[in-house]
Scaffold this active site. Structure first.
Site, PDB file in Angstrom:
ATOM      1  N   GLY A  47       0.780  -1.242   0.000  1.00 51.65           N
ATOM      2  CA  GLY A  47       0.000   0.000   0.000  1.00 51.65           C
ATOM      3  C   GLY A  47       0.806   1.283   0.000  1.00 51.65           C
ATOM      4  O   GLY A  47       0.401   2.271  -0.593  1.00 51.65           O
ATOM      5  N   ASP A 102       0.250   3.509   4.173  1.00 53.66           N
ATOM      6  CA  ASP A 102      -0.723   4.250   3.383  1.00 53.66           C
ATOM      7  C   ASP A 102      -1.869   4.766   4.238  1.00 53.66           C
ATOM      8  O   ASP A 102      -2.264   5.912   4.125  1.00 53.66           O
ATOM      9  CB  ASP A 102      -1.251   3.386   2.218  1.00 53.66           C
ATOM     10  CG  ASP A 102      -1.725   2.002   2.655  1.00 53.66           C
ATOM     11  OD1 ASP A 102      -1.612   1.655   3.856  1.00 53.66           O
ATOM     12  OD2 ASP A 102      -2.208   1.245   1.789  1.00 53.66           O
ATOM     13  N   ASP A 105      -6.189   2.281   9.891  1.00 53.32           N
ATOM     14  CA  ASP A 105      -7.596   1.886   9.958  1.00 53.32           C
ATOM     15  C   ASP A 105      -7.864   1.350  11.372  1.00 53.32           C
ATOM     16  O   ASP A 105      -8.008   2.123  12.306  1.00 53.32           O
ATOM     17  CB  ASP A 105      -7.857   0.863   8.849  1.00 53.32           C
ATOM     18  CG  ASP A 105      -9.313   0.509   8.693  1.00 53.32           C
ATOM     19  OD1 ASP A 105     -10.168   1.300   9.113  1.00 53.32           O
ATOM     20  OD2 ASP A 105      -9.612  -0.568   8.154  1.00 53.32           O
ATOM     21  N   LYS A 133      -8.219   7.010   9.050  1.00 57.26           N
ATOM     22  CA  LYS A 133      -9.685   6.933   9.019  1.00 57.26           C
ATOM     23  C   LYS A 133     -10.245   7.349  10.366  1.00 57.26           C
ATOM     24  O   LYS A 133      -9.738   6.923  11.405  1.00 57.26           O
ATOM     25  CB  LYS A 133     -10.131   5.496   8.728  1.00 57.26           C
ATOM     26  CG  LYS A 133     -10.108   5.138   7.280  1.00 57.26           C
ATOM     27  CD  LYS A 133     -10.832   3.819   7.041  1.00 57.26           C
ATOM     28  CE  LYS A 133     -10.502   3.308   5.664  1.00 57.26           C
ATOM     29  NZ  LYS A 133     -11.055   1.974   5.387  1.00 57.26           N
ATOM     30  N   PHE A 155     -14.109   2.985   2.350  1.00 58.44           N
ATOM     31  CA  PHE A 155     -13.039   2.226   1.691  1.00 58.44           C
ATOM     32  C   PHE A 155     -12.538   3.037   0.495  1.00 58.44           C
ATOM     33  O   PHE A 155     -13.315   3.414  -0.389  1.00 58.44           O
ATOM     34  CB  PHE A 155     -13.531   0.850   1.241  1.00 58.44           C
ATOM     35  CG  PHE A 155     -12.383  -0.057   0.916  1.00 58.44           C
ATOM     36  CD1 PHE A 155     -11.712  -0.749   1.916  1.00 58.44           C
ATOM     37  CD2 PHE A 155     -11.928  -0.185  -0.392  1.00 58.44           C
ATOM     38  CE1 PHE A 155     -10.617  -1.551   1.629  1.00 58.44           C
ATOM     39  CE2 PHE A 155     -10.834  -0.987  -0.689  1.00 58.44           C
ATOM     40  CZ  PHE A 155     -10.181  -1.678   0.328  1.00 58.44           C
ATOM     41  N   VAL A 156     -11.237   3.318   0.492  1.00 61.62           N
ATOM     42  CA  VAL A 156     -10.675   4.193  -0.544  1.00 61.62           C
ATOM     43  C   VAL A 156      -9.627   3.444  -1.366  1.00 61.62           C
ATOM     44  O   VAL A 156      -9.008   2.487  -0.889  1.00 61.62           O
ATOM     45  CB  VAL A 156     -10.071   5.480   0.063  1.00 61.62           C
ATOM     46  CG1 VAL A 156     -11.159   6.337   0.687  1.00 61.62           C
ATOM     47  CG2 VAL A 156      -8.990   5.168   1.098  1.00 61.62           C
ATOM     48  N   ASP A 162      -5.367  -0.350  -2.707  1.00 65.45           N
ATOM     49  CA  ASP A 162      -6.003  -1.245  -3.673  1.00 65.45           C
ATOM     50  C   ASP A 162      -7.343  -1.763  -3.184  1.00 65.45           C
ATOM     51  O   ASP A 162      -7.664  -1.720  -1.998  1.00 65.45           O
ATOM     52  CB  ASP A 162      -5.115  -2.461  -3.917  1.00 65.45           C
ATOM     53  CG  ASP A 162      -5.141  -3.423  -2.745  1.00 65.45           C
ATOM     54  OD1 ASP A 162      -4.915  -2.968  -1.597  1.00 65.45           O
ATOM     55  OD2 ASP A 162      -5.419  -4.621  -2.937  1.00 65.45           O
ATOM     56  N   ARG A 168      -4.269   0.536  -7.644  1.00 64.64           N
ATOM     57  CA  ARG A 168      -3.139   1.132  -6.932  1.00 64.64           C
ATOM     58  C   ARG A 168      -2.509   2.275  -7.720  1.00 64.64           C
ATOM     59  O   ARG A 168      -1.929   3.184  -7.152  1.00 64.64           O
ATOM     60  CB  ARG A 168      -2.036   0.088  -6.689  1.00 64.64           C
ATOM     61  CG  ARG A 168      -2.355  -0.913  -5.619  1.00 64.64           C
ATOM     62  CD  ARG A 168      -1.098  -1.650  -5.192  1.00 64.64           C
ATOM     63  NE  ARG A 168      -1.420  -2.935  -4.581  1.00 64.64           N
ATOM     64  CZ  ARG A 168      -1.759  -3.110  -3.319  1.00 64.64           C
ATOM     65  NH1 ARG A 168      -1.836  -2.072  -2.519  1.00 64.64           N
ATOM     66  NH2 ARG A 168      -2.035  -4.313  -2.848  1.00 64.64           N
TER      67      ARG A 168
HETATM   68  P1  IMP Z   1      -5.208  -1.575   9.914  1.00 66.09           P
HETATM   69  O1  IMP Z   1      -4.182  -2.597  10.230  1.00 66.09           O
HETATM   70  O2  IMP Z   1      -6.617  -2.052  10.165  1.00 66.09           O
HETATM   71  O3  IMP Z   1      -4.940  -0.227  10.543  1.00 66.09           O
HETATM   72  O4  IMP Z   1      -5.211  -1.391   8.364  1.00 66.09           O
HETATM   73  C1  IMP Z   1      -4.102  -0.945   7.723  1.00 66.09           C
HETATM   74  C2  IMP Z   1      -3.961  -1.600   6.368  1.00 66.09           C
HETATM   75  O5  IMP Z   1      -5.198  -2.012   5.799  1.00 66.09           O
HETATM   76  C3  IMP Z   1      -3.382  -0.576   5.446  1.00 66.09           C
HETATM   77  O6  IMP Z   1      -1.995  -0.748   5.416  1.00 66.09           O
HETATM   78  C4  IMP Z   1      -4.040  -0.888   4.128  1.00 66.09           C
HETATM   79  O7  IMP Z   1      -3.202  -1.761   3.406  1.00 66.09           O
HETATM   80  C5  IMP Z   1      -5.311  -1.606   4.450  1.00 66.09           C
HETATM   81  N1  IMP Z   1      -6.496  -0.719   4.335  1.00 66.09           N
HETATM   82  C6  IMP Z   1      -7.224  -0.204   5.346  1.00 66.09           C
HETATM   83  N2  IMP Z   1      -8.217   0.565   4.891  1.00 66.09           N
HETATM   84  C7  IMP Z   1      -8.119   0.557   3.543  1.00 66.09           C
HETATM   85  C8  IMP Z   1      -8.866   1.212   2.484  1.00 66.09           C
HETATM   86  O8  IMP Z   1      -9.827   1.972   2.689  1.00 66.09           O
HETATM   87  N3  IMP Z   1      -8.442   0.945   1.220  1.00 66.09           N
HETATM   88  C9  IMP Z   1      -7.380   0.132   0.928  1.00 66.09           C
HETATM   89  N4  IMP Z   1      -6.653  -0.473   1.881  1.00 66.09           N
HETATM   90  C10 IMP Z   1      -7.015  -0.263   3.184  1.00 66.09           C
HETATM   91 MG    MG Z   2      -1.088  -1.791   3.920  1.00 68.29          MG
END
Ligand code: IMP
Ligand code: MG
Length: 185
Positions: A47, A102, A105, A133, A155-156, A162, A168
């Site tokens: 990402g 990137d 979340d 987010k 979701f972006v 991606d 991407r």
């Molecule tokens: P987390 O571990 O839940 O904080 O998510 C982080 C990872 O999830 C990021 O590095 C992204 O690769 C992926 N991710 C989270 N939200 C999105 C989104 O809206 N679009 C695309 N990838 C996302």
């Molecule tokens: Mg990622």
């Protein structure tokens, strides 16, 4: 040739120009915060591919960069378990590491990466995310020192982000059209 125009993928959230300006500003801030050559950038693939590359070009030429491959999403749903972190290694003993991702979340990725870096002997770990987010995080999620943009909990895709491996390469960041996820998910 591009199969679809960017404008057909979903609603525009951040344009190419807005992203470029913000990445430049982040580079200036980060370059001022650390002395040149004193830290290593750790980009999380896939990402942060474009973000890390663009940020690196705004930083002093001595800046080292390494990449880890970490994955936690299937389609538009987080599995909650980042795969690949435990297998990653490198020379981090006594180093200051700036993790570049990137998007923040749930927070499970940054937590797992920071834990692993500490195991590997990093003495300081900071985080820089392009997007954050607006949603609750898991307990213990590190607070990034740098955030490019706060965004709604949608979701972006684009600029490295991606949906099932697609989109991407878009130059802008767009909210994935609901129909895309339903048709392909
Ligand atoms: P987390 O571990 O839940 O904080 O998510 C982080 C990872 O999830 C990021 O590095 C992204 O690769 C992926 N991710 C989270 N939200 C999105 C989104 O809206 N679009 C695309 N990838 C996302
Ligand atoms: Mg990622």
């Amino acid at each position: 040739m591009r199969e679809k125009r960017e404008s057909e993928i979903g609603g525009l959230l951040l344009s190419e120009d807005v992203i470029r300006e913000r990445v430049r500003a982040l580079g200036t801030e980060i370059g001022t915060a650390y002395s040149a050559g004193s830290f290593v950038l750790l980009g999380l693939l896939n990402g942060s591919l474009l973000f890390t590359a663009d940020l690196l070009r705004e930083l002093p030429p001595e800046t080292e960069v390494v990449f880890w491959r970490v994955k936690s999403y299937r389609g538009t749903v987080s599995t909650g378990i980042p795969e690949g972190v435990e297998a990653e290694g490198g020379e981090f003993i006594g180093r200051t590491v700036l993790v570049v991702d990137d998007i923040l979340d749930s927070g499970c990725t940054l937590s797992a990466v920071e834990r692993r870096l500490r195991e590997l002997g990093a003495c300081a770990v900071d985080h820089c995310v392009l997007l954050s987010k607006q949603r609750p995080r898991l307990p213990g999620t590190p607070l990034p020192r740098w955030i490019g943009f706060e965004i709604p909990d949608r979701f972006v895709v684009g600029y490295g982000l991606d949906y099932n491996g697609r989109y991407r390469g878009l130059r802008s960041i767009r909210v994935l059209a609901e129909g895309e996820a339903i048709r392909e998910g």
